[in-house]
Design a protein around this motif. Structure first.
Motif, PDB file in Angstrom:
ATOM      1  N   ILE A  73       0.824  -1.207   0.000  1.00  0.00           N
ATOM      2  CA  ILE A  73       0.000   0.000   0.000  1.00  0.00           C
ATOM      3  C   ILE A  73       0.856   1.254   0.000  1.00  0.00           C
ATOM      4  O   ILE A  73       0.543   2.243  -0.668  1.00  0.00           O
ATOM      5  N   ALA A  74       1.963   1.234   0.736  1.00  0.00           N
ATOM      6  CA  ALA A  74       2.785   2.443   0.900  1.00  0.00           C
ATOM      7  C   ALA A  74       3.656   2.715  -0.316  1.00  0.00           C
ATOM      8  O   ALA A  74       3.684   3.837  -0.841  1.00  0.00           O
ATOM      9  N   TRP A  75       4.394   1.707  -0.796  1.00  0.00           N
ATOM     10  CA  TRP A  75       5.355   1.994  -1.867  1.00  0.00           C
ATOM     11  C   TRP A  75       5.464   0.881  -2.919  1.00  0.00           C
ATOM     12  O   TRP A  75       6.292   0.945  -3.807  1.00  0.00           O
ATOM     13  N   GLY A  76       4.617  -0.136  -2.826  1.00  0.00           N
ATOM     14  CA  GLY A  76       4.705  -1.220  -3.794  1.00  0.00           C
ATOM     15  C   GLY A  76       4.129  -0.849  -5.145  1.00  0.00           C
ATOM     16  O   GLY A  76       3.374   0.122  -5.294  1.00  0.00           O
ATOM     17  N   GLY A  77       4.499  -1.631  -6.162  1.00  0.00           N
ATOM     18  CA  GLY A  77       3.963  -1.418  -7.507  1.00  0.00           C
ATOM     19  C   GLY A  77       2.492  -1.759  -7.559  1.00  0.00           C
ATOM     20  O   GLY A  77       1.983  -2.565  -6.771  1.00  0.00           O
ATOM     21  N   ARG A  78       1.796  -1.141  -8.485  1.00  0.00           N
ATOM     22  CA  ARG A  78       0.345  -1.330  -8.575  1.00  0.00           C
ATOM     23  C   ARG A  78      -0.007  -2.763  -8.941  1.00  0.00           C
ATOM     24  O   ARG A  78       0.518  -3.305  -9.927  1.00  0.00           O
ATOM     25  N   LEU A  79      -0.888  -3.355  -8.157  1.00  0.00           N
ATOM     26  CA  LEU A  79      -1.398  -4.682  -8.479  1.00  0.00           C
ATOM     27  C   LEU A  79      -2.494  -4.610  -9.531  1.00  0.00           C
ATOM     28  O   LEU A  79      -2.713  -5.569 -10.263  1.00  0.00           O
ATOM     29  N   ASP A  80      -3.179  -3.485  -9.560  1.00  0.00           N
ATOM     30  CA  ASP A  80      -4.202  -3.216 -10.571  1.00  0.00           C
ATOM     31  C   ASP A  80      -3.831  -1.915 -11.253  1.00  0.00           C
ATOM     32  O   ASP A  80      -3.759  -0.870 -10.596  1.00  0.00           O
ATOM     33  N   PRO A  81      -3.568  -1.936 -12.551  1.00  0.00           N
ATOM     34  CA  PRO A  81      -3.121  -0.700 -13.217  1.00  0.00           C
ATOM     35  C   PRO A  81      -4.142   0.425 -13.178  1.00  0.00           C
ATOM     36  O   PRO A  81      -3.785   1.590 -13.375  1.00  0.00           O
ATOM     37  N   ASP A  82      -5.415   0.123 -12.905  1.00  0.00           N
ATOM     38  CA  ASP A  82      -6.451   1.152 -12.947  1.00  0.00           C
ATOM     39  C   ASP A  82      -6.677   1.844 -11.607  1.00  0.00           C
ATOM     40  O   ASP A  82      -7.432   2.813 -11.535  1.00  0.00           O
ATOM     41  N   ARG A  83      -6.060   1.380 -10.546  1.00  0.00           N
ATOM     42  CA  ARG A  83      -6.273   1.999  -9.237  1.00  0.00           C
ATOM     43  C   ARG A  83      -5.052   1.773  -8.353  1.00  0.00           C
ATOM     44  O   ARG A  83      -4.239   0.890  -8.614  1.00  0.00           O
ATOM     45  N   SER A  84      -4.975   2.604  -7.302  1.00  0.00           N
ATOM     46  CA  SER A  84      -3.872   2.472  -6.362  1.00  0.00           C
ATOM     47  C   SER A  84      -4.075   1.237  -5.489  1.00  0.00           C
ATOM     48  O   SER A  84      -5.188   0.713  -5.372  1.00  0.00           O
ATOM     49  N   ASN A  85      -3.000   0.793  -4.865  1.00  0.00           N
ATOM     50  CA  ASN A  85      -3.096  -0.373  -3.985  1.00  0.00           C
ATOM     51  C   ASN A  85      -3.967  -0.090  -2.762  1.00  0.00           C
ATOM     52  O   ASN A  85      -4.638  -0.998  -2.249  1.00  0.00           O
ATOM     53  N   LEU A  86      -3.952   1.174  -2.281  1.00  0.00           N
ATOM     54  CA  LEU A  86      -4.802   1.530  -1.147  1.00  0.00           C
ATOM     55  C   LEU A  86      -6.277   1.403  -1.521  1.00  0.00           C
ATOM     56  O   LEU A  86      -7.078   0.840  -0.767  1.00  0.00           O
ATOM     57  N   SER A  87      -6.632   1.927  -2.706  1.00  0.00           N
ATOM     58  CA  SER A  87      -8.016   1.824  -3.152  1.00  0.00           C
ATOM     59  C   SER A  87      -8.405   0.367  -3.382  1.00  0.00           C
ATOM     60  O   SER A  87      -9.522  -0.050  -3.038  1.00  0.00           O
ATOM     61  N   LEU A  88      -7.478  -0.416  -3.916  1.00  0.00           N
ATOM     62  CA  LEU A  88      -7.764  -1.831  -4.168  1.00  0.00           C
ATOM     63  C   LEU A  88      -7.961  -2.582  -2.848  1.00  0.00           C
ATOM     64  O   LEU A  88      -8.889  -3.386  -2.720  1.00  0.00           O
ATOM     65  N   ALA A  89      -7.101  -2.311  -1.866  1.00  0.00           N
ATOM     66  CA  ALA A  89      -7.221  -2.982  -0.571  1.00  0.00           C
ATOM     67  C   ALA A  89      -8.542  -2.628   0.108  1.00  0.00           C
ATOM     68  O   ALA A  89      -9.233  -3.504   0.654  1.00  0.00           O
TER      69      ALA A  89
END
Length: 502
Positions: free
Chosen positions: A270-286
């Motif tokens: 969430i803090a600095w990792g690469g995007r798991l979903d290219p359409d949204r940030s990891n925070l939004s995905l989590a």
């Protein structure tokens, strides 16, 4: 202090015998009350057969339910084929994810050449055309072999990797070992062996231990491991239920990309990792994965809880608004008309004599399932109860204050506003706050009959008889809301009554 002479005491006693001679009731009142209480308790014990109920109660099932509130189960099942091959499978929605491989399950595999039955190519064909043949009429084929387009299933020889031995640990000391046609259970220093043959489960010992149950010879054997779980040895499989303390996949379900990761890994992504979903940030995905968790349904549960809170608030508010003016009509010292008083009071009796749950069933049929039915049930019931309480409070006011306002020539509305309302306003508000707090709990109950809110969600989870951890989750949310509202209600009541909050 002057001491009375005995003669003077006798003279006083002769003039006032009731003071010095206690009545029979006064002397034996307490023993009689205690005896009556004991007799009534014994009668209730006999009438409701409490002893028999306690004796027949299945406390083990109750303990299992309580354990399920704070734990979850992983359910491997070992299936046995007649040729000695075994297969291990897990439920579709297993808490370990789509490819479970727990370290407490040890498997030995071997390659086996097997003959399995397969449908023939002709049987697999679908009849998607129209036929003029009579049902059941013979079709073209060899009369010697009887081969038709509905040919019998054939067989095929295949080489497969199968399980030949499985060992499943329930805890540090208890385990079960399964081999083709046999299951051996080790529970501490005790052992239970069972053979599975000819469609029957045969215990290889005369007396089963206390932790194993077989209702009839040849039927399945159920083995209990206490809080660690249980298993069943059946005629074609061994089903294991291993229990783990905690709530499985509470934040992320098995379909989330965060599933199976530690808290540090998730925070790092969430803090600095690469995007798991290219359409949204990891925070939004989590956050989205938490809200739409398929197993816990957090967003739906929280929405239903908010519905319950709103249902209780709106129903109580409307009841207070309607009961307030009607209570002035029902109060005999405010409205000097006995007929009108009685009509209004009987209306209150009608509303509160029908339980809120019955009103909820009625309005559910009228409006359909949903919060509107729940709000209407709360509104109807509380209008009658609050109206009665308000009218009784008005009948007990001090008339001096009202007469004082009336003596200066104030109109009737001003008399009620300045002579009556200041006396009862804190009490009215206090009672309304209490009912709002109480209705938050009641709204959960009426929700179970279709009136919406978290009560319906709670009832659905209980009906499955397997999602007790979800039940515990919702119960805790309800408790938290009740605790918060109780604190708010107490603080507001204390302020209205001019007291310091406790």
């Amino acid at each position: 202090m002057t001491k009375l002479h005995p003669a003077e005491m006798d003279a006083i006693a002769s003039r006032h015998p009731a003071v010095f001679q206690r009545s029979v009731w006064s002397r034996f009142r307490m023993p009689l009350l205690i005896a009556a209480t004991l007799l009534y308790s014994l009668y209730c014990w006999w009438f409701f057969a409490i002893g028999d109920v306690l004796y027949r109660a299945n406390w083990s099932i109750a303990g299992t339910y309580l354990a399920d509130w704070v734990s979850y189960e992983v359910r491997p099942e070992i299936e046995m084929d007649p040729d000695g091959a075994m297969h291990i499978s897990y439920p579709r929605f297993d808490p370990l994810g789509p490819n479970p491989d727990p370290d407490w399950v040890t498997l030995e595999r071997a390659t086996m050449t097997r003959t399995i039955e397969t449908p023939s190519a002709q049987t697999a064909k679908k009849d998607d055309g129209f036929s003029f043949m009579a049902p059941g009429a013979a079709t073209s084929g060899s009369p010697e072999t009887g081969t038709t387009e509905e040919a019998a299933a054939g067989s095929e020889t295949v080489t497969q990797d199968v399980v030949t031995r499985a060992e499943i640990a329930l805890n540090a000391t208890d385990r079960v070992v399964v081999t083709p046609g046999e299951a051996t259970v080790y529970r501490g220093a005790e052992e239970l062996r069972a053979r599975i043959a000819d469609g029957a489960v045969i215990a290889l010992q005369d007396t089963l231990p206390g932790w194993a149950v077989q209702r009839h010879p040849g039927e399945k054997i159920t083995v209990s491991f206490g809080l660690s779980g249980w298993l069943e040895i059946d005629t074609d499989e061994v089903a294991v239920r291993r229990r783990f303390l905690g709530w499985e996949n509470f934040l992320f379900d098995a379909h989330s990309p965060f599933f199976g990761r530690s808290a540090g890994e998730v925070l790092g992504l969430i803090a600095w990792g690469g995007r798991l979903d290219p359409d949204r940030s990891n925070l939004s995905l989590a956050w989205s994965n938490i809200l739409y968790n398929a197993e816990w349904q957090h967003l739906d549960v929280w929405t239903k809880l908010l519905q319950t809170i709103v249902m209780a608030f709106v129903g109580t508010l409307f009841a207070m608004v309607v009961a307030f003016p009607l209570s002035f009509i029902a109060a005999r010292n405010i409205t000097r008309n006995r007929v009108v008083n009685q009509i209004c009071k009987r209306f209150f009796d009608f509303q509160r004599s029908v339980d809120m749950l019955i009103w909820a069933l009625f309005f559910t049929r009228a409006f359909g399932p949903g919060p509107l039915a729940g709000m209407s049930a709360i509104f109807f019931t509380d209008t009658g109860t609050l109206g009665k309480l308000y009218s009784e409070a008005l009948e007990n006011i001090d008339d001096k204050q009202r007469e004082g306002v009336k003596s200066v020539g104030a109109p009737p509305v001003a008399v009620q506003r300045f002579g009556v309302l200041p006396q009862v306003a804190p009490l009215f508000a206090s009672q309304a706050l209490y009912f709002w707090e109480s209705n938050t709990r009641s709204a959960t109950i009426i929700g179970a009959v279709g009136a919406g809110g978290i009560g319906l969600k709670l009832w659905e989870a209980m009906r499955t008889n397997s999602d007790w951890e979800n039940v515990a989750y919702m119960v805790l949310l309800i408790l938290m809301v009740v605790f918060v509202f109780d604190g708010i209600s107490n603080a507001l009541r204390s302020r209205l009554m001019g007291q310091k909050p406790h």
